[in-house]
Design an enzyme around this catalytic site. Structure first.
Site, PDB file in Angstrom:
ATOM      1  N   HIS A 118     -10.161   9.348  -1.716  1.00 62.77           N
ATOM      2  CA  HIS A 118      -9.728  10.662  -2.173  1.00 62.77           C
ATOM      3  C   HIS A 118      -9.780  10.661  -3.699  1.00 62.77           C
ATOM      4  CE1 HIS A 118      -5.993   8.318  -2.501  1.00 62.77           C
ATOM      5  NE2 HIS A 118      -5.627   9.173  -3.434  1.00 62.77           N
ATOM      6  N   HIS A 124       0.398   4.968  -8.309  1.00 66.95           N
ATOM      7  CA  HIS A 124       0.268   5.560  -6.976  1.00 66.95           C
ATOM      8  C   HIS A 124       1.343   6.614  -6.742  1.00 66.95           C
ATOM      9  CE1 HIS A 124      -0.432   6.014  -2.706  1.00 66.95           C
ATOM     10  NE2 HIS A 124       0.855   5.799  -2.493  1.00 66.95           N
ATOM     11  N   GLU A 162     -11.172   8.874  -9.090  1.00 69.13           N
ATOM     12  CA  GLU A 162     -10.176   8.264  -9.978  1.00 69.13           C
ATOM     13  C   GLU A 162     -10.777   7.124 -10.788  1.00 69.13           C
ATOM     14  OE1 GLU A 162      -6.662   7.355  -7.616  1.00 69.13           O
ATOM     15  OE2 GLU A 162      -6.900   9.276  -6.589  1.00 69.13           O
ATOM     16  N   HIS A 220      -9.412   2.872  -5.071  1.00 71.06           N
ATOM     17  CA  HIS A 220     -10.159   3.343  -3.901  1.00 71.06           C
ATOM     18  C   HIS A 220     -11.308   4.232  -4.347  1.00 71.06           C
ATOM     19  CE1 HIS A 220      -8.225   7.212  -4.613  1.00 71.06           C
ATOM     20  NE2 HIS A 220      -7.098   6.522  -4.774  1.00 71.06           N
ATOM     21  N   ASP A 242      -2.919   0.903  -8.204  1.00 66.30           N
ATOM     22  CA  ASP A 242      -2.820   1.884  -7.129  1.00 66.30           C
ATOM     23  C   ASP A 242      -2.504   1.134  -5.836  1.00 66.30           C
ATOM     24  OD1 ASP A 242      -2.843   4.350  -5.895  1.00 66.30           O
ATOM     25  OD2 ASP A 242      -4.888   4.865  -6.479  1.00 66.30           O
ATOM     26  N   GLU A 270      -3.817   2.230  -2.348  1.00 68.66           N
ATOM     27  CA  GLU A 270      -4.757   2.312  -1.230  1.00 68.66           C
ATOM     28  C   GLU A 270      -5.757   1.161  -1.192  1.00 68.66           C
ATOM     29  OE1 GLU A 270      -3.388   6.560  -1.912  1.00 68.66           O
ATOM     30  OE2 GLU A 270      -4.017   4.878  -3.178  1.00 68.66           O
TER      31      GLU A 270
END
Length: 275
Positions: free
Chosen positions: A117, A61, A135, A105, A8, A10
């Protein structure tokens, strides 16, 4: 040995703001370059420890088209593009021996945590068997369904702590210390990559002692959605019902794989604008 690296953006070192993660923003190219570099560091570490390993990298992502293919370590297989059945874990199968989460994240509602998020800004919370999962948890449960252990996670300190509650024996690398949703104290990118390479090798060496994180079905799942109109769309899916007011839907899944697929579908439905 087959190793799947889900990457990902972030949670990459130095990334703190949406302008660095969205393709239509000015700083995105620097962000995707950093993402590719950290993926390469992890690939190198895996192959340091297991030179004959087959390494798959899932671009995980946004559009799933961020990692620069021409700059990725040529020894790895890159999975990119969407839609795809397993989302952030595309490439996962019964032959997968270990999974790594890089640049991850914390979940929606966690904090302080950088760019926290869960899959989309449309998702306020996901609860599986009463436990709030982002996630990290959803993907760990999907890997555990195979079953394959998640042996390494990198991101900010909040993401590492969230993962550590699920798999305390796994390896974590905090590439930044969170100060808030869009602020952190970050390692220098080269330092982060060196730590990731060492950690990946360590995680592969220790993988036999790290158990998959599993959730036994059937599973009761609740999803809080940002907009009431999203709920109107969600309840069109057989088995999904409105509960607890105007923003929550619920369903029962046979297992973690079914729960994972349905949450992904709800995220896609939530992206449809009314009218």
């Amino acid at each position: 040995m087959k190793v799947l690296i889900s990457v990902d953006l972030e949670g990459i070192s130095g990334i703190v703001h949406p302008t660095e993660t969205n393709p239509d923003r000015y700083d995105y190219e620097r962000g995707r370059t950093a993402m590719t570099a950290e993926a390469n560091a992890v690939i190198a570490g895996v192959l340091d420890a297991a030179p004959d390993a087959v390494v798959w990298v899932a671009d995980a992502h946004g559009s799933f088209r961020n990692i620069l293919p021409e700059d990725l370590d040529r020894r790895a297989h890159l999975v990119r593009g969407r839609p795809r059945a397993l989302g952030m874990l595309a490439g996962l199968d019964e032959h997968t021996d270990a999974v790594m989460f890089i640049g991850y994240h914390a979940r929606a509602g966690a904090g302080p945590a950088v760019l926290a998020h869960t899959m989309s800004d449309a998702i306020l919370d996901v609860r599986v068997a009463g436990r709030s999962l982002g996630e990290i948890g959803l993907n760990a449960a999907m890997a555990g369904h195979v079953p394959a252990p998640v042996v390494l996670l990198s991101g900010d300190d909040a993401a590492c702590a969230e993962f550590g509650e699920l798999v305390p024996s796994a390896v974590t690398v905090a590439v930044k210390q969170t100060l808030g949703q869009a602020a952190a104290v970050a390692l220098h990118p080269r330092e982060a990559r060196e730590r990731l390479r060492r950690a990946a090798a360590d995680a592969i060496t220790r993988r036999a002692s790290i158990r998959p994180w599993t959730l036994a079905g059937p599973l009761d799942v609740e999803v809080d959605l940002y907009g009431p109109y999203m709920v109107d769309l969600a309840v069109l899916v057989p088995g999904v019902a409105r509960v607890g007011g105007g923003r929550t839907v619920a369903f029962r899944a046979a297992d973690a794989a079914e729960a994972y697929r349905l949450v992904q579908l709800l995220v896609q439905l939530a992206s449809i604008k009314p009218g």
